[in-house]
Design an enzyme around this catalytic site. Sequence first.
Site, short mmCIF file in Angstrom:
data_model
loop_
_atom_site.label_atom_id
_atom_site.label_comp_id
_atom_site.label_asym_id
_atom_site.label_seq_id
_atom_site.Cartn_x
_atom_site.Cartn_y
_atom_site.Cartn_z
N ASP A 124 -4.87 3.54 10.81
CA ASP A 124 -5.07 2.20 11.35
C ASP A 124 -6.27 1.61 10.61
O ASP A 124 -7.40 2.06 10.80
CB ASP A 124 -5.33 2.27 12.85
CG ASP A 124 -5.76 0.90 13.42
OD1 ASP A 124 -5.81 -0.08 12.65
OD2 ASP A 124 -6.03 0.82 14.63
N CYS A 144 0.82 -1.22 0.00
CA CYS A 144 0.00 0.00 0.00
C CYS A 144 0.84 1.26 0.00
O CYS A 144 0.50 2.25 -0.65
CB CYS A 144 -0.91 0.00 1.22
SG CYS A 144 0.01 -0.02 2.77
N ASN A 197 -8.33 3.87 -2.28
CA ASN A 197 -7.62 2.71 -1.72
C ASN A 197 -6.94 1.94 -2.85
O ASN A 197 -7.12 2.27 -4.03
CB ASN A 197 -8.62 1.83 -0.95
CG ASN A 197 -7.94 0.99 0.11
OD1 ASN A 197 -6.71 0.89 0.16
ND2 ASN A 197 -8.74 0.37 0.96
N ASP A 244 -1.14 1.24 10.01
CA ASP A 244 -0.77 0.02 9.29
C ASP A 244 -1.19 0.03 7.81
O ASP A 244 -1.13 -1.00 7.15
CB ASP A 244 -1.35 -1.22 9.99
CG ASP A 244 -2.84 -1.11 10.22
OD1 ASP A 244 -3.50 -0.28 9.55
OD2 ASP A 244 -3.37 -1.86 11.07
N HIS A 245 -1.64 1.19 7.30
CA HIS A 245 -2.10 1.22 5.91
C HIS A 245 -1.92 2.63 5.35
O HIS A 245 -2.22 3.60 6.05
CB HIS A 245 -3.57 0.79 5.84
CG HIS A 245 -4.07 0.57 4.45
ND1 HIS A 245 -3.38 -0.16 3.50
CD2 HIS A 245 -5.21 0.98 3.83
CE1 HIS A 245 -4.08 -0.18 2.38
NE2 HIS A 245 -5.19 0.51 2.55
#
Length: 380
Positions: free
Chosen positions: A297, A143, A345, A320-321
């Site tokens: 998160d 990502c 995304n 985390d992304h």
Amino acid sequence: MNKMRSLCLILFFFTVGLAKYPEDEKSVRWLMNRWQQEYNVVYKSATQNIEKFKTFRENVKYINWLNKAHNGQTEFELNKFADLSPDEFKSKILMPKRQPPTFESSRYIRGSGLHERDLPESFDWSTQGRVTPVKDQGDVGTCWAFSTVENIEGQWIQLGQPMTNLSVEQVVECDGVADIPHNNTHADCGIFGGWPYLAYQYVMKAGGLQTWEDYWYCCGLGGKPGTCDICPAAGYNWTRCGPPVPYCNMTQSCAVKINPKKFVPGLKVVDWKAVDPNETAIAEQLMNIGPLSVALDATLLQFYHKGVFDPIFCSKSNLDHAVLVVGFGKEKDLFSTKPFWKVKNSWGETWGENGYFRILRGSGTCGINTQVTTAVLQKP
Ligand SMILES: *[C@@H]1O[C@H](CO)[C@@H](O)[C@H](O)[C@H]1NC(C)=O
Ligand SMILES: *[C@@H]1O[C@H](CO)[C@@H](O)[C@H](O)[C@H]1NC(C)=O
Ligand SMILES: *[C@@H]1O[C@H](CO)[C@@H](O)[C@H](O)[C@H]1NC(C)=O
Ligand SMILES: *[C@@H]1O[C@H](CO)[C@@H](O)[C@H](O)[C@H]1NC(C)=O
Ligand SMILES: *[C@@H]1O[C@H](CO)[C@@H](O)[C@H](O)[C@H]1NC(C)=O
């Protein structure tokens, strides 16, 4: 008593209409069959079938619970990740949770002191032809490279250049930058995670980027045709990143594949900036600068379907992304007004709202405001 009754009625209206899947074995088998057809999923063995059914059924219950807990405000569904347990999802698709770094003060672009009420009601780069199509990172933790490259794509368009898909694979394979000045644990680790602020530094050092079509994405195809076994980038740090992949095919290494002669002519990253965590300042700078790289998160984002993401739990300081914020707006219903960010995304177009999600704006939801960065491109 009357009050009580109307309250019950209101609660009733909120509760009906929420997606709820049947949980008995027969129905779940049917749901899973339909899901496998829709996503073209075939398992290798009977054992795997049994394992995956267990996971799928757990997820059905979990999604029902999530929908109830969020009362229809954020909706969750059996999406492409329906056969991954939340733990598998975390370890494969998300990155190891890390504290976002803060930078020296001169890195930050601040707001002009604009008040939230002076902002337009809504704004969206993606409806202005300024955002490339949604991509799919597949089953690896890349990502951070998508977020970085998509910010650079936006900056390239802002310079009046044609919309161009830039190479994410180049960044995944070639970028082994570690954050030495901050002396912390951050580094770019290929399919195991990384940081946009470090990836800009890679692109600066490399001198450019090839196009997506030229240096195409192959590391997340999960064994499908065209999958590559990539090698760790030069500089890959075991201590910070963990052990690299056990096998890699040298013909798939950056050293063999990269071709600086094919860098998009004129595209040069010369610096990078962070944006003040104040969400009014972020909105102002989003309009000034273009789509911005952000991180959050994303634990509860796995089964997101639609609505303004406002999860019942998530951390503001363990991210985390990484993704790309492209716009903002307000969702209004009879009872409330919810300001949101619109975010691109990298989980494919079938996930969420056509590959995008919206997340609550204005209260630092899931740390979305803590790692806002952009590349600075050389002007022609
Ligand atoms: C963000 O900045 C604006 C303008 O300076 C200010 O009015 C507002 O209180 C700030 N918000 C927060 C959460 O600090
Ligand atoms: C970018 O890639 C997508 C496929 O992911 C493709 O549909 C689109 O045409 C490409 N755009 C450009 C400008 O090359
Ligand atoms: C980080 O490490 C370098 C060299 O090891 C040192 O010069 C520097 O002072 C350290 N910085 C911090 C903030 O600890
Ligand atoms: C890798 O990271 C560790 C821990 O931060 C650091 O001590 C070491 O110097 C790094 N190695 C290289 C080759 O940069
Ligand atoms: C290594 O990659 C090349 C190029 O994709 C491929 O032709 C070759 O079969 C691969 N070798 C192995 C051992 O997987």
